[in-house]
Write a protein that holds these residues in place. Structure first.
Motif, short mmCIF file in Angstrom:
data_model
loop_
_atom_site.label_atom_id
_atom_site.label_comp_id
_atom_site.label_asym_id
_atom_site.label_seq_id
_atom_site.Cartn_x
_atom_site.Cartn_y
_atom_site.Cartn_z
N THR A 149 0.83 -1.21 0.00
CA THR A 149 0.00 0.00 0.00
C THR A 149 0.87 1.26 0.00
O THR A 149 0.52 2.24 -0.65
N TYR A 150 1.99 1.22 0.70
CA TYR A 150 2.92 2.35 0.64
C TYR A 150 3.49 2.52 -0.77
O TYR A 150 3.64 3.63 -1.26
N ALA A 151 3.81 1.41 -1.42
CA ALA A 151 4.35 1.48 -2.79
C ALA A 151 3.31 2.07 -3.75
O ALA A 151 3.65 2.91 -4.60
N LEU A 152 2.05 1.65 -3.61
CA LEU A 152 1.00 2.20 -4.46
C LEU A 152 0.81 3.70 -4.20
O LEU A 152 0.66 4.49 -5.14
N ALA A 153 0.82 4.09 -2.93
CA ALA A 153 0.68 5.50 -2.59
C ALA A 153 1.85 6.31 -3.13
O ALA A 153 1.66 7.41 -3.68
N LEU A 154 3.05 5.77 -3.01
CA LEU A 154 4.23 6.47 -3.53
C LEU A 154 4.14 6.62 -5.04
O LEU A 154 4.45 7.70 -5.59
N LEU A 155 3.72 5.58 -5.73
CA LEU A 155 3.55 5.64 -7.18
C LEU A 155 2.59 6.76 -7.57
O LEU A 155 2.89 7.58 -8.45
N VAL A 156 1.45 6.81 -6.91
CA VAL A 156 0.43 7.81 -7.26
C VAL A 156 0.92 9.22 -6.93
O VAL A 156 0.77 10.14 -7.74
N ILE A 157 1.52 9.42 -5.77
CA ILE A 157 1.97 10.75 -5.38
C ILE A 157 3.10 11.25 -6.27
O ILE A 157 3.11 12.41 -6.70
N VAL A 158 4.06 10.38 -6.56
CA VAL A 158 5.16 10.80 -7.45
C VAL A 158 4.61 11.14 -8.82
O VAL A 158 4.99 12.16 -9.42
N TRP A 200 1.87 32.60 3.07
CA TRP A 200 3.21 32.00 3.00
C TRP A 200 3.57 31.25 4.28
O TRP A 200 4.30 30.27 4.24
N PHE A 201 3.06 31.70 5.43
CA PHE A 201 3.43 31.03 6.68
C PHE A 201 2.71 29.68 6.85
O PHE A 201 2.99 28.95 7.79
N MET A 202 1.85 29.33 5.91
CA MET A 202 1.19 28.02 5.92
C MET A 202 2.07 26.94 5.29
O MET A 202 1.70 25.77 5.29
N LEU A 203 3.25 27.32 4.78
CA LEU A 203 4.13 26.38 4.10
C LEU A 203 4.42 25.12 4.92
O LEU A 203 4.25 24.01 4.41
N PRO A 204 4.84 25.22 6.19
CA PRO A 204 5.13 23.98 6.94
C PRO A 204 3.90 23.08 7.09
O PRO A 204 4.00 21.85 6.96
N ILE A 205 2.75 23.66 7.32
CA ILE A 205 1.53 22.87 7.48
C ILE A 205 1.15 22.21 6.17
O ILE A 205 0.77 21.03 6.14
N ASN A 206 1.28 22.94 5.07
CA ASN A 206 0.96 22.37 3.76
C ASN A 206 1.93 21.26 3.37
O ASN A 206 1.53 20.28 2.72
N ILE A 207 3.19 21.37 3.76
CA ILE A 207 4.16 20.31 3.48
C ILE A 207 3.81 19.05 4.28
O ILE A 207 3.84 17.94 3.76
N VAL A 208 3.45 19.23 5.54
CA VAL A 208 3.03 18.09 6.36
C VAL A 208 1.79 17.44 5.75
O VAL A 208 1.69 16.20 5.70
N GLU A 209 0.87 18.25 5.24
CA GLU A 209 -0.32 17.70 4.60
C GLU A 209 0.04 16.90 3.35
O GLU A 209 -0.51 15.82 3.12
N GLU A 210 0.97 17.38 2.55
CA GLU A 210 1.41 16.67 1.34
C GLU A 210 2.03 15.33 1.69
O GLU A 210 1.89 14.37 0.95
N ILE A 211 2.72 15.26 2.82
CA ILE A 211 3.35 14.00 3.25
C ILE A 211 2.30 13.08 3.88
O ILE A 211 2.33 11.86 3.67
N PRO A 229 -0.57 10.68 1.33
CA PRO A 229 -0.33 9.30 0.86
C PRO A 229 -0.18 8.31 2.00
O PRO A 229 -0.57 7.15 1.86
N LEU A 230 0.39 8.74 3.13
CA LEU A 230 0.54 7.83 4.26
C LEU A 230 -0.82 7.39 4.80
O LEU A 230 -1.04 6.21 5.06
N LEU A 254 -6.11 1.80 3.24
CA LEU A 254 -6.26 0.61 2.40
C LEU A 254 -5.74 -0.63 3.13
O LEU A 254 -6.40 -1.66 3.17
N PHE A 255 -4.57 -0.52 3.74
CA PHE A 255 -3.99 -1.64 4.48
C PHE A 255 -4.93 -2.07 5.60
O PHE A 255 -5.22 -3.26 5.76
#
Length: 187
Positions: A125-134, A158-169, A172-173, A179-180
């Motif tokens: 499931t991590y591999a599938l998520a990585l495939l889709v996100i990449v 602009w100060f939302m950058l750290p929160i948006n990066i955490v959301e992007e990560i 997929p997790l 799914l798992f």
């Protein structure tokens, strides 16, 4: 309160393993993935070979119904004109995951009694998520350019950058774990 005998003996993360060059491979996940992949490819080739506009076969009609449903969902959420690449990717993932989950109905004749579905291994499931996100990031950069695509990370401020990066990560997790969890629990 009664408990189910199956719930008592659940081995989380227990797989048939192969060891090669100091690496551990989950054999049941790999075999299930290969079997599901071969079934999906075989069905695709069979449907393509017998496809006809005048006299469609039952498998062709079934596949066309699935395609229409996926197209409707993509149109509803993204718009097909915006992201036409999503339909084949979503369709392939749907058919693969569906087929892989049906493998749990195949008796093996030894322990485990039935073939475990590959999605019951978090690695797949991590591999599938990585495939889709990449793939999503590659297509986004191709369509909007690097700066144009990643500009959404600083919106609305602009100060939302750290929160948006955490959301992007986290996206997929969480999708991979959902799914798992669903497949592992038997839902």
């Amino acid at each position: 309160m009664t408990t189910h005998p199956q719930a008592i003996n659940v081995d989380v993360g227990h797989h048939i393993e192969w060891h090669l060059f100091g690496l551990t491979f989950n054999a049941d996940t790999m075999l299930g993935t290969v079997v599901a992949g071969l079934i999906v490819i075989g069905l695709g080739l069979l449907i393509r070979r017998k496809a006809s506009a005048r006299q469609p076969t039952r498998p062709q009609l079934f596949f066309e119904a699935i395609v229409e449903q996926v197209e409707a969902q993509v149109e509803e959420s993204l718009g097909i004109k915006t992201a036409p690449f999503v339909v084949p990717l979503a369709l392939t993932l749907f058919v693969f995951i569906f087929t892989a989950n049906l493998l749990a109905l195949i008796p093996t004749g030894h322990h485990p009694e039935y073939m475990p579905p590959p999605a019951s291994d978090v690695n797949l499931t991590y591999a599938l998520a990585l495939l889709v996100i990449v793939w999503m990031h590659i297509v986004g950069i191709r369509k909007k350019g690097f700066r144009g695509y990643y500009h959404h990370l600083v919106k609305p401020y602009w100060f939302m950058l750290p929160i948006n990066i955490v959301e992007e990560i986290a996206k997929p997790l969480t999708l991979a774990l959902r799914l798992f969890g669903n497949i592992f629990s038997g839902v």
